[in-house]
Write a protein that holds these residues in place. Structure first.
Motif, PDB file in Angstrom:
ATOM      1  N   VAL B 543       0.856  -1.205   0.000  1.00 44.52           N
ATOM      2  CA  VAL B 543       0.000   0.000   0.000  1.00 44.52           C
ATOM      3  C   VAL B 543       0.884   1.244   0.000  1.00 44.52           C
ATOM      4  N   ARG B 544       1.909   1.206   0.838  1.00 39.82           N
ATOM      5  CA  ARG B 544       2.815   2.359   0.945  1.00 39.82           C
ATOM      6  C   ARG B 544       3.456   2.680  -0.411  1.00 39.82           C
ATOM      7  N   ALA B 545       3.701   1.590  -1.168  1.00 35.15           N
ATOM      8  CA  ALA B 545       4.420   1.774  -2.437  1.00 35.15           C
ATOM      9  C   ALA B 545       3.527   2.288  -3.581  1.00 35.15           C
ATOM     10  N   LEU B 546       2.231   2.315  -3.375  1.00 33.39           N
ATOM     11  CA  LEU B 546       1.344   2.757  -4.462  1.00 33.39           C
ATOM     12  C   LEU B 546       1.575   4.231  -4.793  1.00 33.39           C
ATOM     13  N   ASP B 547       1.505   4.559  -6.063  1.00 32.62           N
ATOM     14  CA  ASP B 547       1.791   5.935  -6.506  1.00 32.62           C
ATOM     15  C   ASP B 547       0.846   6.957  -5.900  1.00 32.62           C
ATOM     16  N   GLU B 548      -0.392   6.513  -5.700  1.00 35.96           N
ATOM     17  CA  GLU B 548      -1.421   7.453  -5.232  1.00 35.96           C
ATOM     18  C   GLU B 548      -1.299   7.786  -3.744  1.00 35.96           C
ATOM     19  N   VAL B 549      -0.499   6.996  -3.023  1.00 37.17           N
ATOM     20  CA  VAL B 549      -0.452   7.159  -1.568  1.00 37.17           C
ATOM     21  C   VAL B 549       0.585   8.192  -1.151  1.00 37.17           C
ATOM     22  N   ALA B 550       0.099   9.204  -0.405  1.00 39.31           N
ATOM     23  CA  ALA B 550       1.007  10.251   0.068  1.00 39.31           C
ATOM     24  C   ALA B 550       1.641   9.854   1.388  1.00 39.31           C
ATOM     25  N   ASP B 551       0.847   9.227   2.216  1.00 37.58           N
ATOM     26  CA  ASP B 551       1.335   8.887   3.547  1.00 37.58           C
ATOM     27  C   ASP B 551       0.421   7.810   4.129  1.00 37.58           C
ATOM     28  N   ILE B 552       0.939   7.081   5.099  1.00 35.68           N
ATOM     29  CA  ILE B 552       0.048   6.083   5.720  1.00 35.68           C
ATOM     30  C   ILE B 552       0.181   6.097   7.247  1.00 35.68           C
ATOM     31  N   ASN B 553      -0.901   5.639   7.890  1.00 34.33           N
ATOM     32  CA  ASN B 553      -0.859   5.315   9.327  1.00 34.33           C
ATOM     33  C   ASN B 553      -1.134   3.816   9.400  1.00 34.33           C
ATOM     34  N   PHE B 554      -0.621   3.191  10.403  1.00 34.95           N
ATOM     35  CA  PHE B 554      -0.992   1.786  10.607  1.00 34.95           C
ATOM     36  C   PHE B 554      -0.945   1.481  12.097  1.00 34.95           C
ATOM     37  N   TYR B 555      -1.636   0.458  12.491  1.00 35.36           N
ATOM     38  CA  TYR B 555      -1.574   0.062  13.891  1.00 35.36           C
ATOM     39  C   TYR B 555      -1.733  -1.440  14.019  1.00 35.36           C
ATOM     40  N   ARG B 556      -1.289  -1.920  15.151  1.00 37.31           N
ATOM     41  CA  ARG B 556      -1.469  -3.336  15.472  1.00 37.31           C
ATOM     42  C   ARG B 556      -1.958  -3.379  16.907  1.00 37.31           C
ATOM     43  N   LYS B 654       8.108  -3.109  18.614  1.00 40.68           N
ATOM     44  CA  LYS B 654       8.784  -4.266  17.998  1.00 40.68           C
ATOM     45  C   LYS B 654       9.927  -4.791  18.867  1.00 40.68           C
ATOM     46  N   LYS B 655      10.506  -3.875  19.654  1.00 42.49           N
ATOM     47  CA  LYS B 655      11.631  -4.294  20.502  1.00 42.49           C
ATOM     48  C   LYS B 655      11.151  -5.203  21.631  1.00 42.49           C
ATOM     49  N   HIS B 656       9.885  -5.002  22.027  1.00 42.78           N
ATOM     50  CA  HIS B 656       9.393  -5.723  23.214  1.00 42.78           C
ATOM     51  C   HIS B 656       8.455  -6.865  22.901  1.00 42.78           C
ATOM     52  N   TRP B 657       7.828  -6.790  21.746  1.00 43.07           N
ATOM     53  CA  TRP B 657       6.868  -7.845  21.406  1.00 43.07           C
ATOM     54  C   TRP B 657       7.175  -8.394  20.022  1.00 43.07           C
ATOM     55  N   ASN B 658       7.194  -9.684  19.967  1.00 46.26           N
ATOM     56  CA  ASN B 658       7.482 -10.324  18.692  1.00 46.26           C
ATOM     57  C   ASN B 658       6.164 -10.587  17.963  1.00 46.26           C
ATOM     58  N   VAL B 659       5.575  -9.526  17.512  1.00 50.34           N
ATOM     59  CA  VAL B 659       4.258  -9.635  16.904  1.00 50.34           C
ATOM     60  C   VAL B 659       4.339  -9.187  15.460  1.00 50.34           C
ATOM     61  N   LYS B 660       3.730  -9.993  14.593  1.00 53.89           N
ATOM     62  CA  LYS B 660       3.793  -9.637  13.167  1.00 53.89           C
ATOM     63  C   LYS B 660       2.426  -9.194  12.688  1.00 53.89           C
ATOM     64  N   GLY B 661       2.444  -8.509  11.568  1.00 50.32           N
ATOM     65  CA  GLY B 661       1.183  -8.097  10.947  1.00 50.32           C
ATOM     66  C   GLY B 661       0.653  -6.796  11.517  1.00 50.32           C
ATOM     67  N   VAL B 662      -0.345  -6.263  10.819  1.00 51.95           N
ATOM     68  CA  VAL B 662      -0.981  -5.025  11.280  1.00 51.95           C
ATOM     69  C   VAL B 662      -2.495  -5.259  11.340  1.00 51.95           C
ATOM     70  N   SER B 663      -3.139  -4.525  12.248  1.00 49.79           N
ATOM     71  CA  SER B 663      -4.595  -4.671  12.390  1.00 49.79           C
ATOM     72  C   SER B 663      -5.345  -3.760  11.425  1.00 49.79           C
ATOM     73  N   GLY B 664      -4.741  -2.638  11.101  1.00 53.43           N
ATOM     74  CA  GLY B 664      -5.412  -1.709  10.201  1.00 53.43           C
ATOM     75  C   GLY B 664      -4.426  -0.741   9.567  1.00 53.43           C
ATOM     76  N   ILE B 665      -4.794  -0.276   8.393  1.00 51.60           N
ATOM     77  CA  ILE B 665      -3.947   0.685   7.676  1.00 51.60           C
ATOM     78  C   ILE B 665      -4.853   1.825   7.230  1.00 51.60           C
ATOM     79  N   SER B 666      -4.375   3.045   7.324  1.00 49.83           N
ATOM     80  CA  SER B 666      -5.121   4.147   6.699  1.00 49.83           C
ATOM     81  C   SER B 666      -4.153   4.919   5.816  1.00 49.83           C
ATOM     82  N   ALA B 667      -4.669   5.431   4.720  1.00 47.82           N
ATOM     83  CA  ALA B 667      -3.777   6.079   3.749  1.00 47.82           C
ATOM     84  C   ALA B 667      -4.311   7.443   3.333  1.00 47.82           C
ATOM     85  N   TYR B 668      -3.394   8.355   3.020  1.00 49.76           N
ATOM     86  CA  TYR B 668      -3.746   9.680   2.506  1.00 49.76           C
ATOM     87  C   TYR B 668      -3.454   9.671   1.008  1.00 49.76           C
TER      88      TYR B 668
END
Lengths: 227, 844
Positions: B543-556, B654-668
């Protein structure tokens, strides 16, 4: 015996104090029938209330059979009323939700008298309404209601009957029938009765007649009314 | 039965309107309270049953880190340490397309370790009559109970498509479990599979969620703790149920309190009926007193009558509760699924406690409301027997004293509310004196309203208008209770309505400032409030790499279970441009953001409130590397979770929890690029079978508001029911009032008043009563709203909300009040207008 000594009672309305009874003395012997005359508001009903312990005088004392009613608690006065007194009201005041029989049962129950069926039958015969035992008060005429009210006042055999204008709400003929009834069931049975009335038709019952004026009682000769 | 009792009973039967409406009032009050209790209890019980089904006979559970437990740990404990009474478990949720909102639980177990834990599984020879081989080795094999199979209209050998963690899977039904009476409810909603199958289905390769343990003694427990590796905990099996109960505590208390409101309105109704029956029977009571009935016996008589109403009303209330609770349960379990956890409730459960509480409340409320009328009855003077008809007891003389008492009671209520406490019951208890205070002020307000409206009514309707308005004051001892009951019910609608509107606008403002991205991507979720499914980090990069995307937020989002509590931790990859979406309650924003990026925490307002934290406080969290302490850099306003959230910058997370993946992404979206094109491009991305949901801001906002509205649906239903109880109150009161005025109305008719004029006169009276109740409801309603906003919500959930005065709600309140009063007045007005004046005069 009922003894009233130096009875005083007043009501206050705004800043005005109105004396209803003033320094009133009265002694009523057992089996005596007293009739009280007087204008409206002269204090007749107040006097009945004080004798029955419904109201307390501001001054003086009431003694019934040696017990000083004015010194008793409200509950004790109620119990005296329950045992010794029968009330007859101008407007009959039967309990509308009870049948005639049940209205008569009530004083018996209050006095802990069980198996009162015979008494009820007897008194209904005495007041001439044996066929109305299961009727509700609203189905009875005024005269019939007052007969039942008299029966209710007498059924538990109280020594004293207090009657507040018992014929006041009845026509002339019916009033006379009630006087006749009172003569049979009260006077001839030797009960004490104090009756407040405006009707001169009851004079024949009286042993003593008093008229009330300005909070005082004056005994009047029976003959004065009969003339 | 003695004559007094008989007389009482006949009085009640002879006044079926009063008697019936009182029973209805108390029945509805009880029904509402009990049905809320049943619905709450049933949802809790359903959750516990599903927990028990999974927990079996385990006494403890070994819980691991955020990502569960590597299965090597389990093997070490079993083989190296020789622990026999342990069993690995994986749990997940299964949703079935086209089955409505029904959700099943997936339970992955090791059949060979199961025998001591879940007996319905261990006795494979008799209970599981599918092929054992299939169960262990068949791809995606599951077994279901007979009941579940029947419900899904499936049989052994069938396949079905399901979603697990947002991914579509095809399950093969390899066997069925025949339930017995002990485990019928335990087995419903359960899909059972081998642990290896569960690992595949949920993507938890080489990991398990937790290990069930039977530790028979304290020594065994101690030994187990001593051999557990760092970062692993042994917790009691009931802990999760307890955590769930704690989560719902405030939610349940608020529902229970709202339901009690209906009972309070019902209480006014009983009070009204009993007072009226005493006033009406003053001559009769006076007669009884004259012939020797004591005041105590009169008190007993009235209390006994109230008790009869209470008992019948309570019994009827229970019956109604059974049916109402079925509907409430739908709303309540929906809210729990929206906000807290997944639960599927199918049965109504009634506990002895609910029955005892309902009976106690119904009877107690009735007796409480009968105390004053009973005292009034016992104080009826025998002299009353000599008077033809008892006049209005001179309540008018008591109005100044009542008003002063009312003000003092309100002040007492305010003082209770000002006690600094987190106890919600105490806070609600503070509302009670305020309600009583307002009720005591009702007579003086009626007199004032009459003074103002009487000339107007005379001008508009002539002398009938004047009689109508004056009779309200003349009969104030009866009218004020009905007006107070109606105004209380309407005030409750104003209070709850204003609170909901204020809360709603707070949430909308918050959503609009927080959700400032253009597009939002997540996995489909079973609990609306949080995402239990995750997206891959690959997708994030795509998603981050898409041309249309200016910026993203994400959370887990992860759950941390420590100290028998569940903490919701957010690892946040938040862009600079979303900083403005966070409003800080504590902490200077620039400093808080700087510290956040350095590894400190931002916590939401409810979290700070629940855990007594502020900027500078240290919070210990269980990381994958053991317990670590973190400093709080800021407290921000957040309405997403009443449990509260802890937010940590993703690089530190990431330093404290070995958790992969994201719960949600938002993009501008970049300027000049089309949003729909971006949306389409995201939907075309390869997600490795993971379902994704791509939503616009508007959609997300609307969905959030929809959930918000659903959450308050129960509150609105309860409000409506309270108004119905109040309506019954005013109907009962008007009926009584008009019946009592029969003679007066007969005199008016005898003097030439037309039936239509009489109808109009009673109508004017009801309009005035409704108007007075409506006007009274406005200040009380807004005071209630302010208490709900500033005190109850704050103490229940820790939220700061804006408070708005809402004119439309106030206008609606007056109209509602008028409508209820007019509707309630129609029948008495009609009845009186058709009554023959001769009858009215005769039957006093």
């Amino acid at each position: 015996m009922i003894e009233l000594s130096k009875i005083g009672k007043h009501y206050t309305e705004g800043n005005t104090k109105q004396n209803v009874l003033k320094d009133l003395d009265l002694t009523i012997s057992d089996g005596e029938i007293i009739i009280l005359f007087g204008k409206s508001g002269s204090g007749k009903s107040t006097l009945l209330n004080i004798i029955s312990g419904i109201d307390l005088p501001d001054e003086g004392s009431v003694t019934i059979d040696g017990a000083k009613v004015t010194g008793l608690s409200e509950k004790e006065r109620t119990l005296i009323r329950r045992n010794k007194i029968g009330f007859i009201f101008q407007f009959f005041n039967l309990i509308p939700t009870l049948t005639v029989t049940e209205n008569l049962q009530l004083p018996l129950e209050l006095n802990g008298i069980k198996d009162g069926d015979d008494k009820i039958t007897a008194i209904l015969n005495e007041v001439g309404l044996p066929d109305k035992a299961n009727s509700f008060p609203e189905k009875l005429s005024g005269g019939e209601q007052q007969r039942i009210a008299i029966a209710r006042a007498l059924i538990h055999n109280p020594a004293i009957i207090l009657a507040d204008e018992p014929t006041g709400n009845l026509d002339y003929e019916t009033g006379l029938q009630i006087v006749d009834l009172l003569d049979r069931v009260v006077k001839q049975k030797g009960k004490t009765m104090i009756m407040v009335t405006h009707s001169k038709d009851v004079i024949g019952l009286a042993d003593k007649i008093y008229s009330m004026k300005d909070g005082k009682l004056t005994e009047t000769l029976k003959e004065a009314y009969l003339e | 039965m003695n004559s007094l009792t008989r007389s009482s009973l006949r009085y009640l039967i002879k006044h079926p309107w009063q008697f019936g409406l009182s029973i209805l009032g108390i029945a509805m009050g009880v029904a509402i309270v009990v049905s809320i209790d049943i619905a709450n209890h049933s949802s809790g019980k359903a959750f516990n049953l599903s927990m028990n089904a999974v927990a079996g006979k385990s006494t403890h559970q070994i819980i691991g880190t955020s990502e569960g437990i590597p299965d090597s740990i389990y093997f070490n404990l079993r083989v190296r340490d020789g622990l026999k009474n342990i069993a690995p478990v994986i749990e997940s949720y299964v949703s079935i397309p086209d089955s409505g909102k029904k959700i099943f639980k997936l339970l992955g177990v090791d059949l060979f370790a199961e025998r001591p834990f879940r007996d319905y599984l261990s006795n494979t020879g008799t209970s599981i009559d599918g092929e054992l081989k299939d169960f262990l080795t068949g791809p995606n094999s599951v077994v279901l109970s007979n009941g579940s199979l029947a419900e899904l209209k499936m049989k052994v050998g069938d396949s079905l498509k399901v979603f697990i963690g947002g991914k579509e899977r095809t399950l093969y039904i390899s066997g069925k479990i025949t339930e017995d009476e002990r485990n019928t409810s335990t087995l419903e909603n359960l899909f059972i599979c081998d642990i290896a199958t569960a690992q595949e289905l949920t993507g938890k390769i080489n990991r398990i969620d937790y290990i069930d343990v039977i530790a028979g003694s304290a020594d065994e427990e101690k030994r187990l703790r001593s051999i557990l590796p760092d970062g692993y905990d042994l917790q009691k099996s009931g802990s999760r149920s307890q955590t769930a109960e704690q989560m719902l505590e405030a939610f349940n208390i608020n529902l229970q309190s709202l339901s009690l409101l209906a009972l309070i309105v019902g209480l006014f109704l009983i009070y009204n009926t009993m007072t009226f029956s005493v006033v009406r029977r003053k001559v009769l009571i006076g007669t009884l007193r004259s012939i020797g009935v004591t005041s105590n016996e009169i008190t007993t008589m009235v209390i006994r009558e109230a008790l009869i109403i209470g008992i019948i009303g309570t019994a009827a209330g229970f019956l109604a509760a059974y049916f109402i609770s079925k509907y409430l349960l739908i709303f309540i379990s929906q809210t729990i699924n929206d906000l807290y956890y997944v639960v599927s409730v199918r049965e109504i459960y009634i506990s002895p406690m609910i029955i005892a509480k309902g009976i106690a409340l119904g009877i107690f409320a009735t007796l409480l409301s009968a105390i004053k009328p009973a005292r009034e009855a016992s104080s009826v003077h025998p002299r009353s027997a000599m008077i033809r008809s008892e006049q209005e007891s001179s309540l008018l003389k008591k109005v100044p004293a009542m008003s002063i008492t009312g003000l003092a009671t309100i002040i007492a209520g305010i003082l209770i509310l000002l006690i600094p406490t987190k106890n919600i019951w105490l806070s609600y208890f503070g509302i009670l004196p305020i309600i009583i205070g307002f009720a005591l002020l009702t007579p003086v307000i009626i007199i004032l309203v009459e003074k103002i409206l009487s000339p107007l009514f005379k001008y508009l309707f002539g002398i009938t208008g004047k009689i109508a308005s004056r009779s309200i004051v003349q009969n104030i001892s009866r009218t004020y209770v009905a007006i107070a009951a109606l105004s209380l019910a309407v005030a409750a609608t104003v209070g709850v309505g204003t609170m909901i509107s204020s809360f709603r606008s707070t949430v909308i403002d918050w959503l609009e400032s927080r959700l400032n991205a253009d597009i939002f991507i997540s996995a489909p979720s079973l609990v609306s409030r949080r995402n239990d499914a995750v997206l891959s980090e690959d997708l994030l990069e795509k998603v981050r790499a898409l041309d249309e995307v200016a910026d993203i937020n994400f959370y887990r989002e992860i759950e941390i279970n420590q100290d028998e509590k569940t903490y919701h931790l957010i690892s946040s990859g938040i862009s600079q441009r979303n900083h403005s979406g966070f409003q800080f309650k504590e902490g200077e924003p620039a400093d808080a953001w700087k510290r956040f990026e350095e590894g400190e925490l931002l916590i939401s307002e409810p979290f700070a409130y629940r855990h007594d934290l502020e900027v500078g406080s240290m919070l210990a969290l269980k990381t994958d590397n053991g317990m670590r302490e973190f400093r709080v850099a800021g407290v921000y306003y957040d309405y997403a979770s009443d449990q509260g959230l802890v937010t940590m910058y993703h690089t530190h997370f990431k330093k404290h929890w070995n958790v992969k993946g994201v719960s949600g992404i938002s993009a501008y979206v970049k300027e000049g690029f089309d949003l729909n094109t971006l949306k389409e491009k995201i939907q075309m991305l390869d997600t490795d079978g993971q379902q994704i949901v791509v939503r616009s801001f508007k959609f997300l906002r609307d969905t959030s508001i929809e959930i918000f509205d659903r959450t308050f649906l129960v509150a609105k239903v309860l409000q409506l029911l309270s108004v119905i109880v109040a309506f019954i109150g005013i109907l009962s009161s008007l009926m009584s009032l008009q019946l009592e005025r029969k003679r007066e109305l007969g005199i008016l008719r005898a003097n030439g008043l037309l039936p239509s004029q009489l109808f109009g006169m009673v109508g004017i009276q009801t309009v005035m009563m409704g108007l007075t109740a409506g006007l009274l409801a406005l200040p009380l309603g807004n005071v209630l709203a302010a208490i709900l906003v500033y005190i109850i919500n704050k103490r229940s959930f820790g939220w700061t909300m804006q408070f708005d005065l809402i004119p439309s709600i106030m206008i609606e309140a007056i109209l509602l009040s008028l409508f209820a009063a007019i509707l309630a007045g129609l029948y008495p007005a009609y009845k009186m207008s058709i009554t023959s004046p001769a009858n009215a005069l005769r039957e006093e």
